[in-house]
Design a protein around this motif. Structure first.
Motif, PDB file in Angstrom:
ATOM      1  N   ARG A   1      -5.468  -3.911   5.956  1.00  0.00           N
ATOM      2  CA  ARG A   1      -4.570  -3.581   4.846  1.00  0.00           C
ATOM      3  C   ARG A   1      -4.763  -4.562   3.706  1.00  0.00           C
ATOM      4  O   ARG A   1      -4.736  -4.188   2.527  1.00  0.00           O
ATOM      5  CB  ARG A   1      -3.122  -3.635   5.311  1.00  0.00           C
ATOM      6  N   GLN A   2      -4.955  -5.821   4.077  1.00  0.00           N
ATOM      7  CA  GLN A   2      -5.154  -6.833   3.058  1.00  0.00           C
ATOM      8  C   GLN A   2      -6.386  -6.517   2.226  1.00  0.00           C
ATOM      9  O   GLN A   2      -6.392  -6.625   1.015  1.00  0.00           O
ATOM     10  CB  GLN A   2      -5.282  -8.199   3.735  1.00  0.00           C
TER      11      GLN A   2
ATOM     12  N   TYR B   1      -8.507   5.700   0.193  1.00  0.00           N
ATOM     13  CA  TYR B   1      -9.228   6.085  -1.020  1.00  0.00           C
ATOM     14  C   TYR B   1      -8.262   6.321  -2.177  1.00  0.00           C
ATOM     15  O   TYR B   1      -8.449   5.802  -3.279  1.00  0.00           O
ATOM     16  CB  TYR B   1     -10.049   7.354  -0.763  1.00  0.00           C
ATOM     17  N   ASP B   2      -7.223   7.099  -1.903  1.00  0.00           N
ATOM     18  CA  ASP B   2      -6.261   7.417  -2.969  1.00  0.00           C
ATOM     19  C   ASP B   2      -5.499   6.185  -3.410  1.00  0.00           C
ATOM     20  O   ASP B   2      -5.139   6.046  -4.578  1.00  0.00           O
ATOM     21  CB  ASP B   2      -5.286   8.499  -2.496  1.00  0.00           C
ATOM     22  N   ASN B   3      -5.231   5.285  -2.461  1.00  0.00           N
ATOM     23  CA  ASN B   3      -4.582   4.033  -2.828  1.00  0.00           C
ATOM     24  C   ASN B   3      -5.411   3.294  -3.862  1.00  0.00           C
ATOM     25  O   ASN B   3      -4.913   2.816  -4.874  1.00  0.00           O
ATOM     26  CB  ASN B   3      -4.418   3.136  -1.592  1.00  0.00           C
ATOM     27  N   MET B   4      -6.705   3.223  -3.568  1.00  0.00           N
ATOM     28  CA  MET B   4      -7.563   2.472  -4.474  1.00  0.00           C
ATOM     29  C   MET B   4      -7.788   3.227  -5.773  1.00  0.00           C
ATOM     30  O   MET B   4      -8.003   2.624  -6.828  1.00  0.00           O
ATOM     31  CB  MET B   4      -8.899   2.175  -3.786  1.00  0.00           C
ATOM     32  N   ALA B   5      -7.745   4.545  -5.707  1.00  0.00           N
ATOM     33  CA  ALA B   5      -8.023   5.326  -6.907  1.00  0.00           C
ATOM     34  C   ALA B   5      -6.813   5.485  -7.805  1.00  0.00           C
ATOM     35  O   ALA B   5      -6.944   5.869  -8.971  1.00  0.00           O
ATOM     36  CB  ALA B   5      -8.539   6.708  -6.500  1.00  0.00           C
TER      37      ALA B   5
ATOM     38  N   GLY C   1     -15.603   0.528   4.029  1.00  0.00           N
ATOM     39  CA  GLY C   1     -16.142   1.854   3.739  1.00  0.00           C
ATOM     40  C   GLY C   1     -15.697   2.932   4.705  1.00  0.00           C
ATOM     41  O   GLY C   1     -15.457   4.064   4.325  1.00  0.00           O
ATOM     42  N   GLU C   2     -15.580   2.586   6.017  1.00  0.00           N
ATOM     43  CA  GLU C   2     -15.225   3.628   6.988  1.00  0.00           C
ATOM     44  C   GLU C   2     -13.756   3.974   6.964  1.00  0.00           C
ATOM     45  O   GLU C   2     -13.331   4.907   7.626  1.00  0.00           O
ATOM     46  CB  GLU C   2     -15.535   3.164   8.415  1.00  0.00           C
ATOM     47  N   LEU C   3     -12.966   3.186   6.267  1.00  0.00           N
ATOM     48  CA  LEU C   3     -11.524   3.389   6.367  1.00  0.00           C
ATOM     49  C   LEU C   3     -10.972   4.266   5.256  1.00  0.00           C
ATOM     50  O   LEU C   3      -9.775   4.501   5.193  1.00  0.00           O
ATOM     51  CB  LEU C   3     -10.814   2.028   6.315  1.00  0.00           C
ATOM     52  N   LEU C   4     -11.855   4.753   4.387  1.00  0.00           N
ATOM     53  CA  LEU C   4     -11.378   5.414   3.175  1.00  0.00           C
ATOM     54  C   LEU C   4     -10.472   6.601   3.431  1.00  0.00           C
ATOM     55  O   LEU C   4      -9.601   6.914   2.639  1.00  0.00           O
ATOM     56  CB  LEU C   4     -12.568   5.843   2.311  1.00  0.00           C
ATOM     57  N   ARG C   5     -10.676   7.302   4.562  1.00  0.00           N
ATOM     58  CA  ARG C   5      -9.872   8.506   4.778  1.00  0.00           C
ATOM     59  C   ARG C   5      -8.566   8.197   5.490  1.00  0.00           C
ATOM     60  O   ARG C   5      -7.722   9.064   5.652  1.00  0.00           O
ATOM     61  CB  ARG C   5     -10.653   9.508   5.635  1.00  0.00           C
ATOM     62  N   ARG C   6      -8.427   6.933   5.970  1.00  0.00           N
ATOM     63  CA  ARG C   6      -7.278   6.653   6.819  1.00  0.00           C
ATOM     64  C   ARG C   6      -6.038   6.365   5.974  1.00  0.00           C
ATOM     65  O   ARG C   6      -6.109   6.032   4.809  1.00  0.00           O
ATOM     66  CB  ARG C   6      -7.557   5.454   7.712  1.00  0.00           C
ATOM     67  N   LYS C   7      -4.890   6.431   6.672  1.00  0.00           N
ATOM     68  CA  LYS C   7      -3.631   6.084   6.020  1.00  0.00           C
ATOM     69  C   LYS C   7      -3.289   4.641   6.373  1.00  0.00           C
ATOM     70  O   LYS C   7      -3.661   4.153   7.424  1.00  0.00           O
ATOM     71  CB  LYS C   7      -2.508   7.003   6.525  1.00  0.00           C
ATOM     72  N   PRO C   8      -2.531   3.978   5.515  1.00  0.00           N
ATOM     73  CA  PRO C   8      -2.233   2.562   5.754  1.00  0.00           C
ATOM     74  C   PRO C   8      -1.663   2.265   7.132  1.00  0.00           C
ATOM     75  O   PRO C   8      -1.972   1.228   7.717  1.00  0.00           O
ATOM     76  CB  PRO C   8      -1.197   2.238   4.672  1.00  0.00           C
ATOM     77  N   ARG C   9      -0.812   3.168   7.651  1.00  0.00           N
ATOM     78  CA  ARG C   9      -0.190   2.839   8.921  1.00  0.00           C
ATOM     79  C   ARG C   9      -1.196   2.792  10.062  1.00  0.00           C
ATOM     80  O   ARG C   9      -0.914   2.321  11.148  1.00  0.00           O
ATOM     81  CB  ARG C   9       0.909   3.851   9.261  1.00  0.00           C
TER      82      ARG C   9
ATOM     83  N   LEU D   1       0.843  -1.190   0.000  1.00  0.00           N
ATOM     84  CA  LEU D   1       0.000   0.000   0.000  1.00  0.00           C
ATOM     85  C   LEU D   1       0.879   1.242   0.000  1.00  0.00           C
ATOM     86  O   LEU D   1       1.916   1.280   0.637  1.00  0.00           O
ATOM     87  CB  LEU D   1      -0.887   0.017   1.255  1.00  0.00           C
ATOM     88  N   TYR D   2       0.464   2.263  -0.720  1.00  0.00           N
ATOM     89  CA  TYR D   2       1.250   3.486  -0.792  1.00  0.00           C
ATOM     90  C   TYR D   2       1.098   4.234   0.531  1.00  0.00           C
ATOM     91  O   TYR D   2       0.017   4.730   0.845  1.00  0.00           O
ATOM     92  CB  TYR D   2       0.773   4.365  -1.950  1.00  0.00           C
ATOM     93  N   PRO D   3       2.193   4.316   1.301  1.00  0.00           N
ATOM     94  CA  PRO D   3       2.051   4.823   2.670  1.00  0.00           C
ATOM     95  C   PRO D   3       1.679   6.288   2.766  1.00  0.00           C
ATOM     96  O   PRO D   3       1.137   6.723   3.777  1.00  0.00           O
ATOM     97  CB  PRO D   3       3.445   4.577   3.277  1.00  0.00           C
TER      98      PRO D   3
END
Lengths: 364, 283, 313
Positions: free
Chosen positions: A140-141, A94-98, A125-133, A87-89
């Motif tokens: 993450r999976q 959202y941006d990772n998926m986009a 759905g609730e995690l879209l704004r969070r960062k991978p860390r 995942l791009y840290p």
């Protein structure tokens, strides 16, 4: 038709290391194929060549009807899920998926729709704004999966995606992956070293060893009729028991003789084994096919053994047996009472015996 | 903490540390005091009875104002800032690209080029300044800031490259691979994935490069001749000494003010600067 | 629900056509070439080319404005016979060796002191680096002022402490000048050594020290047998950089003494400047600069070999 065709694929590293040896494989449209084998067997290298991350020494890879050897990864219309999620840290979920969609110039509305849909399917759905860390391993999976899904690729590639999860999570994710595949109905190539994942997830399984394909087929096919000793020993847990036996004439048929035990060769197998009379072969029998002898078993298939270790799992009991000089494992009903030092009589199920050539290790 | 009696702590720790700090920082204090000390106090011989070195009772801003109004000091500061910013920008640009190529791409001369760049880092400016002066003149860059903007990168780029390579190597390969499968070209993967993640390294390299170029002297001394073009270091050295007389008040004021931009930036990015310094040594 | 989107029958779309440039840049080797091009050009034009020019200049008798004629090794022979040059060589070596020893010793001591936890540690660490951050020329002027024979605050302090009884001309006395310059160089370099060595110290596992202490080793033994060997790699790199910079140093001496008094502080770099730029004898100046090169090369090679050996260990 998003099938993947691998023709005479070879990979050499530095001229000496022949990592992938002449692999031929056809993965049909919408099929879920698992490449399984011990580390270093070439499964990951093969996958990476399909992805375009590794150059192809010789041979061809086709996706659909197109030879993709010269195509960069971005043009193969594939998506990959990595073992370490990759995942791009510095980007949000959202941006990772986009990201992939942005790279392809898909408009923002469509991107939002696809990301939302994938997030809903995966429950993130609730995690879209969070960062991978800020996410757990399992989350993450899922994001890694989501990133692959939104691309609507022709082929999914999986590189040991569950290896970094703890045991319980792994079992859970396995089931979810299977459900996901049914839903997405897309061709998938999955690499793992875990034979349980191979058995449970694959429509077909490809067992590899040292760069060579050992056997291809449906999971149960490989389980019940392994093509060689390696496949037989690789699939199934606890692993199949192997014992060297010499084939002797006697009792109206052939007998398999080992210093610890002697059993009659079942009539169905007799003809196959006849050319080996007087020679040694390897007998293979799975732990669950060794039963405590009661009157119903033909005496020709029974033998004595001493119990060394008793492992009670609850659903079954594993007995480590000393049979002559041979060690074997039997998986018996949990109701069987046995303790260390007991001498018991066992029988092998005749229809479940396997024999392997000593030199070629191929099934007889 | 140091175990043991309190006196031991004082003798082996506090006092030595104190002396170090005093020794390292005193000259700056002296700079400050001299800048605001009026001339009549300034030029009092140390043997004179009323020599009171460590403070002044009549602080004055006249040195500073004279410096700013009667000399080209402000112009020198502007020159130095311009040169430092541009040469840092160029060096970061080259260093980013070169560092990425050397650390993440496989190609035949990677090792040789990496070593080559390292070697250029070890070539001191004092070895090259004479022939370079000639070359600068023939390119008609003499006495322009461009003489420095183009030559400073010669010692900034190797450093930036090396430092950034360390940061790049720490980024897992899978991130780039995933980006390329997702649809990015190698170039875009570099820009959108690798560079943003290496931002702390970029900051460190930038800060360090900025201070290094602000600090450079011999090239500036040799390539620039007219007073308006000079950098702070050269200007203070050559223009504030008239005849044989040193105008110490203005000199110290110049030294003080000339140090401020660097100290200022440094104070915001201490961690990055230290990371840059130690990164270059550990790598 | 969007499940249907995923079940849509899709024909595998052909790959988009890519421009030549894009395809080229996807190839690792071409991309590497493009990325390295600006660097190679800049370093080639402003380091490799001047280096060659320098070699060529040093075998001519060029002067400013007067193109030179080939004179072979005449410049170098002249330098060999030049007593000032010999003094400069001697000075440079003394300067470099003495300064490095002190910078290493004091830097190490300071690093060990800073390795403890105490209040204001981060603050201290930040301030300590100031001599290294502030432009050398500017801080050197402060020292020049501090050394001034008539107005020196150092003299005043020493006088008050009863250590000296008459004026000390730090920069004007040929016997003291080199020492004074070394002091300033050490002052400037200690922070670099200290912070770098501190970073090295912090990577050493404290458990090693504790294990040694339990085994009965005294502080000095612990340092010598545990800390120092582990610190060697970082130390060698720091020393390498520092030695090169010190050997080729110019700014300090230029500001403090200009090479005097009576060439007591003349170094390679200052003499090259004096002859090449000051007097305009480009050929000879270039020869002096170039004369640095073999020494530097030997120093670098020895240190790199040593570093490699230490790392392999």
């Amino acid at each position: 038709m998003a099938r993947v065709l691998i023709r005479n694929l070879n990979k050499f590293y530095d001229k000496d290391v022949h990592a992938v040896k002449d692999v031929n494989l056809e993965i049909r449209d919408k099929e879920f194929v698992v490449l399984v084998g011990p580390s270093g067997c070439g499964k990951t290298t093969t996958l990476r060549m399909v992805a375009g991350l590794e150059s192809i020494s010789s041979g061809e890879v086709l996706i659909g009807d197109t030879v993709v050897n010269a195509l960069p990864p971005m043009d193969r219309d594939i998506a990959m899920v990595f073992q370490n999620y990759a995942l791009y840290p510095h980007m949000s979920v959202y941006d990772n998926m986009a990201f992939g969609l942005k790279m392809r110039g898909i408009d923002r509305g469509e991107i939002a729709k696809r990301v939302q849909d994938a997030a809903e399917i995966l429950g993130i759905g609730e995690l879209l704004r969070r960062k991978p860390r800020q996410l757990s391993g399992g989350q993450r999976q899922r994001v890694a999966l989501g990133r692959a899904i939104v691309r609507h690729p022709q082929v999914f590639l999986f590189d040991e995606p569950l290896s970094n999860l703890d045991a319980k999570l792994r079992v859970q994710m396995r089931v979810e992956l299977k459900k996901l595949h049914t839903r997405l109905n897309t061709t998938a190539v999955y690499v793992t070293h875990d034979q349980v994942e191979a058995m449970t997830l694959g429509d077909r399984v490809v067992v590899m060893r040292n760069g060579l394909v050992q056997q291809v087929g449906e999971p149960l096919e490989l389980y019940n009729t392994p093509a060689n000793r390696f496949v037989a020993g690789f699939l199934g847990s606890p692993a199949m028991n192997f014992a060297p036996v010499s084939v002797q004439d006697g009792n109206g048929g052939l007998r398999a003789d080992n210093r610890g035990f002697t059993i009659d060769v079942p009539a169905e197998i007799g003809p196959r084994l006849r050319p080996y009379a007087g020679r040694d072969v390897i007998l293979g029998v799975r732990p669950e096919d060794m039963q405590v002898a009661n009157g119903s078993h033909p005496p020709g298939l029974c033998f004595d053994a001493m119990v060394e270790v008793v492992e009670r799992l609850g659903s079954e009991t594993l007995l480590d047996l000393q049979v002559g000089e041979q060690t074997m494992v039997a998986a018996v009903e949990p109701t069987i009472s046995a303790k260390r030092g007991d001498k018991l009589r066992f029988a092998m199920r005749p229809e479940r015996l396997h024999f392997f050539d000593v030199t070629s290790e191929a099934a007889i | 903490m140091i175990e043991g009696a309190k006196w031991r702590r004082w003798v082996f720790f506090y006092i030595p540390l104190g002396i170090f700090i005093l020794w390292l920082l005193f000259p700056f204090y002296w700079m400050l005091v001299t800048s605001v000390r009026p001339d009549r106090e300034l030029y009092r011989p140390w043997m004179a009875p009323n020599y009171a070195p460590f403070w002044t009772n009549h602080p004055t801003l006249v040195h500073i104002t004279d410096l700013l109004t009667q000399t080209l000091f402000i112009r020198w500061m502007a020159n130095t800032l311009f040169i430092a910013l541009l040469s840092t920008a160029i060096s970061l640009f080259c260093g980013l690209l070169a560092g990425y190529a050397l650390s993440r791409l496989k190609f035949r001369f990677a090792g040789a080029l990496g070593t080559g760049i390292f070697i250029t880092y070890l070539v001191p400016q004092t070895l090259l300044f004479i022939p370079l002066a000639d070359i600068i003149r023939s390119f008609q860059l003499g006495d322009t800031p461009w003489a420095l903007i183009l030559t400073y990168p010669t010692f900034l780029i190797p450093f930036c490259t090396w430092l950034l390579m360390g940061y790049f190597k720490a980024i897992p390969r899978e991130l780039e691979e995933c980006a390329r499968i997702d649809g990015a070209t190698r170039w875009k993967a570099m820009l959108y994935i690798i560079f943003p993640i290496a931002l702390p390294g970029i900051l460190s390299a930038g800060i360090f490069a900025f201070t290094l170029s602000w600090n450079e002297f011999i090239y500036a001394l040799v390539f620039l001749s007219s007073a308006e073009q000079k950098t702070v270091s050269v200007g203070v050295t050559s223009e504030l000494v008239r005849g044989d007389v040193f105008y110490w008040g203005q000199l110290m004021a110049g030294a003080l003010l000339g140090s401020i931009p660097v100290a200022f930036i440094y104070s915001f990015f201490v961690e990055h600067y230290v990371a840059g310094l130690t990164g270059s040594v550990k790598g | 629900m969007a499940v249907s989107d995923f079940v849509v029958q899709r024909i595998y779309a052909p790959a988009p056509r890519r421009s030549v440039a894009t395809r080229l840049l996807e190839d690792e080797r071409w991309l590497a070439a493009v990325l390295l091009l600006p660097t190679v050009i800049l370093l080639g034009v402003f380091i490799a080319y001047p280096f060659v020019e320098g070699v060529l200049l040093s075998v001519t008798d060029a002067r400013v404005g007067v193109p030179g004629h080939f004179v072979g090794l005449a410049n170098f022979v002249a330098l060999f016979n030049d007593s000032i040059f010999r003094i400069a060589v001697w000075n440079t070596f003394v300067y470099t060796i003495v300064a490095t020893i002190f910078k290493l010793a004091l830097g190490l001591w300071l690093a060990l002191l800073l390795n403890r936890n105490f209040k204001g540690k981060a603050f201290t660490r930040a301030f300590i680096l100031l001599p290294f951050i502030i432009p050398t020329v500017l801080s050197t002027f402060a020292w020049k002022w501090m050394f001034d024979p008539t107005f020196s605050v150092i003299n005043w302090t020493l006088f008050q402490l009863g250590i000296i009884h008459s004026r000390v001309n730090w920069l004007g006395d040929p016997n003291l000048a080199l020492i004074s310059v070394i002091i300033v160089n050490v002052w400037r370099g200690v922070p670099f050594y200290a912070i770098s060595l501190l970073a090295g110290l912090q990577t050493i596992n404290p458990e090693l020290q504790e294990a040694a202490a339990i085994d009965g080793a005294r502080p000095w033994q612990r340092f010598w047998h545990v800390t120092w060997p582990l610190l060697l790699p970082v130390t060698m790199v720091v020393v390498l950089f520092s030695v090169i910079q010190t050997f080729a140093d110019f700014q300090l001496v230029y500001v403090l003494t200009g090479g005097g008094p009576a060439n007591a502080t003349q170094l390679f770099a200052t003499y090259a400047y004096q002859l090449g730029i000051g007097t305009g004898l480009l050929g000879e100046g270039a020869a002096i600069s170039l004369a640095m090169f073999p020494f530097l090369l030997i120093i670098v090679v020895i240190q790199l070999l040593y570093i490699r050996r230490v790392e392999v260990h």
